[in-house]
Write a protein that holds these residues in place. Structure first.
Motif, PDB file in Angstrom:
ATOM      1  N   LEU A 283       0.823  -1.219   0.000  1.00  0.00           N
ATOM      2  CA  LEU A 283       0.000   0.000   0.000  1.00  0.00           C
ATOM      3  C   LEU A 283       0.857   1.269   0.000  1.00  0.00           C
ATOM      4  O   LEU A 283       0.502   2.270   0.634  1.00  0.00           O
ATOM      5  CB  LEU A 283      -0.951   0.007   1.210  1.00  0.00           C
ATOM      6  N   GLN A 284       1.932   1.252  -0.775  1.00  0.00           N
ATOM      7  CA  GLN A 284       2.813   2.416  -0.846  1.00  0.00           C
ATOM      8  C   GLN A 284       2.285   3.364  -1.930  1.00  0.00           C
ATOM      9  O   GLN A 284       2.846   3.516  -3.003  1.00  0.00           O
ATOM     10  CB  GLN A 284       4.251   1.966  -1.123  1.00  0.00           C
ATOM     11  N   TRP A 285       1.188   4.023  -1.571  1.00  0.00           N
ATOM     12  CA  TRP A 285       0.413   4.750  -2.567  1.00  0.00           C
ATOM     13  C   TRP A 285       1.135   5.980  -3.107  1.00  0.00           C
ATOM     14  O   TRP A 285       1.005   6.304  -4.293  1.00  0.00           O
ATOM     15  CB  TRP A 285      -0.940   5.127  -2.003  1.00  0.00           C
ATOM     16  N   ASP A 286       1.860   6.702  -2.262  1.00  0.00           N
ATOM     17  CA  ASP A 286       2.573   7.881  -2.770  1.00  0.00           C
ATOM     18  C   ASP A 286       3.664   7.462  -3.756  1.00  0.00           C
ATOM     19  O   ASP A 286       3.852   8.107  -4.800  1.00  0.00           O
ATOM     20  CB  ASP A 286       3.173   8.690  -1.611  1.00  0.00           C
ATOM     21  N   ASP A 287       4.370   6.395  -3.425  1.00  0.00           N
ATOM     22  CA  ASP A 287       5.403   5.897  -4.341  1.00  0.00           C
ATOM     23  C   ASP A 287       4.782   5.389  -5.637  1.00  0.00           C
ATOM     24  O   ASP A 287       5.317   5.624  -6.728  1.00  0.00           O
ATOM     25  CB  ASP A 287       6.198   4.771  -3.678  1.00  0.00           C
ATOM     26  N   LEU A 288       3.661   4.694  -5.518  1.00  0.00           N
ATOM     27  CA  LEU A 288       3.009   4.165  -6.707  1.00  0.00           C
ATOM     28  C   LEU A 288       2.503   5.297  -7.598  1.00  0.00           C
ATOM     29  O   LEU A 288       2.683   5.272  -8.825  1.00  0.00           O
ATOM     30  CB  LEU A 288       1.861   3.237  -6.308  1.00  0.00           C
ATOM     31  N   ALA A 309      -2.657  12.924 -11.368  1.00  0.00           N
ATOM     32  CA  ALA A 309      -1.974  12.409 -10.186  1.00  0.00           C
ATOM     33  C   ALA A 309      -2.873  12.386  -8.946  1.00  0.00           C
ATOM     34  O   ALA A 309      -2.895  11.399  -8.197  1.00  0.00           O
ATOM     35  CB  ALA A 309      -0.714  13.228  -9.918  1.00  0.00           C
ATOM     36  N   ALA A 310      -3.624  13.465  -8.722  1.00  0.00           N
ATOM     37  CA  ALA A 310      -4.469  13.519  -7.525  1.00  0.00           C
ATOM     38  C   ALA A 310      -5.545  12.446  -7.574  1.00  0.00           C
ATOM     39  O   ALA A 310      -5.846  11.801  -6.556  1.00  0.00           O
ATOM     40  CB  ALA A 310      -5.094  14.917  -7.400  1.00  0.00           C
ATOM     41  N   SER A 311      -6.122  12.221  -8.730  1.00  0.00           N
ATOM     42  CA  SER A 311      -7.164  11.203  -8.853  1.00  0.00           C
ATOM     43  C   SER A 311      -6.585   9.794  -8.767  1.00  0.00           C
ATOM     44  O   SER A 311      -7.203   8.886  -8.197  1.00  0.00           O
ATOM     45  CB  SER A 311      -7.935  11.385 -10.162  1.00  0.00           C
ATOM     46  N   VAL A 312      -5.418   9.571  -9.364  1.00  0.00           N
ATOM     47  CA  VAL A 312      -4.773   8.261  -9.232  1.00  0.00           C
ATOM     48  C   VAL A 312      -4.527   7.957  -7.757  1.00  0.00           C
ATOM     49  O   VAL A 312      -4.824   6.849  -7.278  1.00  0.00           O
ATOM     50  CB  VAL A 312      -3.450   8.227 -10.028  1.00  0.00           C
ATOM     51  N   ARG A 313      -4.013   8.937  -7.036  1.00  0.00           N
ATOM     52  CA  ARG A 313      -3.762   8.740  -5.593  1.00  0.00           C
ATOM     53  C   ARG A 313      -5.059   8.468  -4.846  1.00  0.00           C
ATOM     54  O   ARG A 313      -5.116   7.608  -3.949  1.00  0.00           O
ATOM     55  CB  ARG A 313      -3.052   9.981  -5.032  1.00  0.00           C
ATOM     56  N   ARG A 314      -6.119   9.150  -5.225  1.00  0.00           N
ATOM     57  CA  ARG A 314      -7.419   8.948  -4.576  1.00  0.00           C
ATOM     58  C   ARG A 314      -7.960   7.556  -4.882  1.00  0.00           C
ATOM     59  O   ARG A 314      -8.541   6.890  -4.011  1.00  0.00           O
ATOM     60  CB  ARG A 314      -8.369  10.037  -5.075  1.00  0.00           C
ATOM     61  N   ASN A 315      -7.765   7.093  -6.099  1.00  0.00           N
ATOM     62  CA  ASN A 315      -8.209   5.750  -6.465  1.00  0.00           C
ATOM     63  C   ASN A 315      -7.556   4.693  -5.586  1.00  0.00           C
ATOM     64  O   ASN A 315      -8.204   3.721  -5.165  1.00  0.00           O
ATOM     65  CB  ASN A 315      -7.880   5.478  -7.931  1.00  0.00           C
ATOM     66  N   TYR A 319      -8.260   0.553  -2.053  1.00  0.00           N
ATOM     67  CA  TYR A 319      -7.707  -0.763  -1.733  1.00  0.00           C
ATOM     68  C   TYR A 319      -7.080  -0.802  -0.346  1.00  0.00           C
ATOM     69  O   TYR A 319      -6.420  -1.774   0.019  1.00  0.00           O
ATOM     70  CB  TYR A 319      -6.665  -1.142  -2.798  1.00  0.00           C
ATOM     71  N   GLY A 320      -7.315   0.237   0.442  1.00  0.00           N
ATOM     72  CA  GLY A 320      -6.764   0.332   1.790  1.00  0.00           C
ATOM     73  C   GLY A 320      -6.004   1.629   1.955  1.00  0.00           C
ATOM     74  O   GLY A 320      -5.505   2.204   0.973  1.00  0.00           O
ATOM     75  N   GLN A 321      -5.926   2.092   3.168  1.00  0.00           N
ATOM     76  CA  GLN A 321      -5.212   3.328   3.452  1.00  0.00           C
ATOM     77  C   GLN A 321      -3.737   3.040   3.685  1.00  0.00           C
ATOM     78  O   GLN A 321      -3.374   2.063   4.349  1.00  0.00           O
ATOM     79  CB  GLN A 321      -5.809   4.015   4.689  1.00  0.00           C
ATOM     80  N   ALA A 322      -2.888   3.899   3.144  1.00  0.00           N
ATOM     81  CA  ALA A 322      -1.448   3.714   3.306  1.00  0.00           C
ATOM     82  C   ALA A 322      -1.038   3.760   4.773  1.00  0.00           C
ATOM     83  O   ALA A 322       0.000   3.208   5.147  1.00  0.00           O
ATOM     84  CB  ALA A 322      -0.691   4.780   2.516  1.00  0.00           C
ATOM     85  N   LEU A 329      -1.867  -8.218   6.784  1.00  0.00           N
ATOM     86  CA  LEU A 329      -2.268  -7.851   5.425  1.00  0.00           C
ATOM     87  C   LEU A 329      -1.519  -8.700   4.406  1.00  0.00           C
ATOM     88  O   LEU A 329      -0.299  -8.877   4.491  1.00  0.00           O
ATOM     89  CB  LEU A 329      -1.973  -6.383   5.161  1.00  0.00           C
ATOM     90  N   GLN A 330      -2.250  -9.241   3.453  1.00  0.00           N
ATOM     91  CA  GLN A 330      -1.636  -9.940   2.326  1.00  0.00           C
ATOM     92  C   GLN A 330      -2.164  -9.296   1.055  1.00  0.00           C
ATOM     93  O   GLN A 330      -3.351  -9.408   0.737  1.00  0.00           O
ATOM     94  CB  GLN A 330      -1.990 -11.421   2.368  1.00  0.00           C
TER      95      GLN A 330
END
Length: 451
Positions: A283-288, A309-315, A319-322, A329-330
């Motif tokens: 769940l490394q959302w900022d890196d992703l 970028a903002a919407s991708v991060r929101r999407n 799948y879970g909060q970073a 978690l798996q």
């Protein structure tokens, strides 16, 4: 591959010392020497291009057979091609290969049928003449007919390839079964023996190797020697010098630089695809989000399209909060089987790949996810980024249920509390329904679109 490409790039850089050589007095120039070096470099680049083409060919074979596209798969073979699977004997020629593949069911994607055959772990060697090659692969299979059976399969390919009129084709496809086992029992309790040759469609020749699958042990013969203890001789094919004038050498080396750049692009794109999976796992959302183009988009599981970028991060929050506690978690997302097409200018690319995900929460649930990506990439300031990330989920299946008994369900769809910027671009249904994610590429042998 990375080291090979770097070495080639270094060779090109060294060869491009031609600029200094060109400045020397005319009577001291030795163009044949540099021409021979350029010709040798071109041969080495062509060898790497051949390896990439063969990997692409075999991976495409896997994507075609997944969806029971038997005719498209058979057309990847040479006219005298052969297929041998397990103990079922040898079938020769495209028509016979097509008929043999058809023993697995009707042509085209079928409802209630799962036939995923992942083509993994390639070891490819091209002959010195650049016209034949051999490859070893692992195959990891998930096969099922809904309400009838589900099973795991493993095997090793030892294949032969041939280049005809500049196009690589499969000359011999030999699948050695390692193991088949029912999903429910697993390989610790039950194993399925190799099937005998078909009475319905007898083979053209008997099996070439007599062996038994798991639980018996059989080491599939290697087409290569140990690369450390018995390295192959570094002979190489004879090289004929081409361009001999300074101007012609400059043109040749510029073309070679471009080809090395495209090889390096493939390496970087495959690496980026792997990095994507590692970021997803924790769940490394900022890196992703950071590996997307600022104007990139993401579309997963019929949730709609999120752009920028903002919407991708929101999407990704779907799948879970970073910041969530990741104990238990798996969320492993393994990225396999990339088929990469880089534009001739090296500024954009397309990739088909597959994911197998192991997902769950400790003492709550566990499930499999399988899916196919058709992604777009863009090079910005010399760096590859994701332009469009789109996955077509094949299934979400509880671990305790498996593919035979899974209850049909739709993809997750739009979340009202975190809506997309646009609706889904291509609606699809998941197993046990049938769906064919569109291919971004034409058939590599016939040149025709496969739909």
């Amino acid at each position: 591959m990375r080291r090979s490409n770097v070495a080639l790039a270094g060779s090109v850089a060294a060869a491009l010392g031609v600029a200094a050589w060109l400045a020397r007095p005319a009577d001291s120039q030795e163009p044949p020497t540099l021409a021979a070096r350029a010709a040798a470099l071109e041969r080495d680049i062509a060898r790497l291009e051949d390896v990439n083409a063969i990997k692409k060919l075999q991976r495409i074979y896997g994507f075609y057979t997944d969806k029971q596209l038997w005719s498209a798969a058979a057309d990847l073979f040479s006219a005298d091609g052969e297929i041998e699977v397990g103990g079922q004997g040898v079938y020769v020629g495209r028509d016979r290969i097509r008929d043999f593949l058809g023993l697995n069911g009707p042509e085209s994607p079928q409802p209630n049928r799962l036939f995923d055959h992942m083509q993994l772990q390639p070891v490819v060697h091209v002959a010195d003449d650049g016209l034949t090659a051999r490859g070893r692969w692992h195959v990891f299979a998930q096969e099922a007919v809904h309400d009838e059976y589900a099973r795991w399969g493993l095997g090793v390919l030892e294949n032969e390839y041939v280049k005809e009129d500049g196009v690589w084709k499969i000359r011999r496809h030999h699948f050695y079964t390692t193991m088949y086992t029912p999903y429910e029992a697993g390989w610790g309790k039950e194993a399925i023996p190799n099937p005998a040759p078909s009475a319905e469609l007898p083979p053209d020749r008997p099996p070439t190797v007599a062996y038994e699958a798991y639980p018996k042990a059989f080491v599939v013969p290697f087409h290569y020697e140990n690369p450390v203890t018995s390295p192959p001789p570094r002979t190489g094919a004879a090289v004929v010098a081409g361009a001999t004038t300074p101007e012609a050498l400059e043109t040749t080396l510029a073309a070679l630089e471009r080809r090395v750049g495209l090889l390096e692009d493939v390496v970087q794109l495959e690496r980026l695809n792997g990095i994507y999976g590692y970021y997803l796992a924790h769940l490394q959302w900022d890196d992703l989000t950071g590996i997307f183009s600022p104007t990139g988009s993401i579309e997963i599981a019929m949730r709609g399209v999120y752009v920028g970028a903002a919407s991708v991060r929101r999407n990704l929050n779907l799948y879970g909060q970073a910041t969530d506690d990741q104990f238990g978690l798996q969320h492993n997302h393994m990225q396999f089987q990339p088929v990469i097409t880089v534009a001739s200018d090296g500024q954009s690319a397309l990739m088909r790949s597959r994911a197998l995900s192991i997902m769950g929460q400790w003492e709550r649930y566990s499930q499999w996810m399988g899916g196919v990506y058709e992604n777009e990439y863009v090079k910005e300031d010399g760096v590859w980024k994701i332009k469009r990330d789109q996955v077509f989920n094949t299934y979400f299946v509880p671990y305790t249920v498996g593919w035979k008994d899974v209850t049909p369900r739709p993809p997750p769809g739009i979340t009202a509390s975190n809506p997309p910027d646009a609706p889904p671009t291509l609606p699809f249904e998941m197993y046990p329904s049938a769906f064919l994610p569109p291919f971004h590429y034409a058939h590599p042998v016939t040149g025709q679109r496969v739909e």
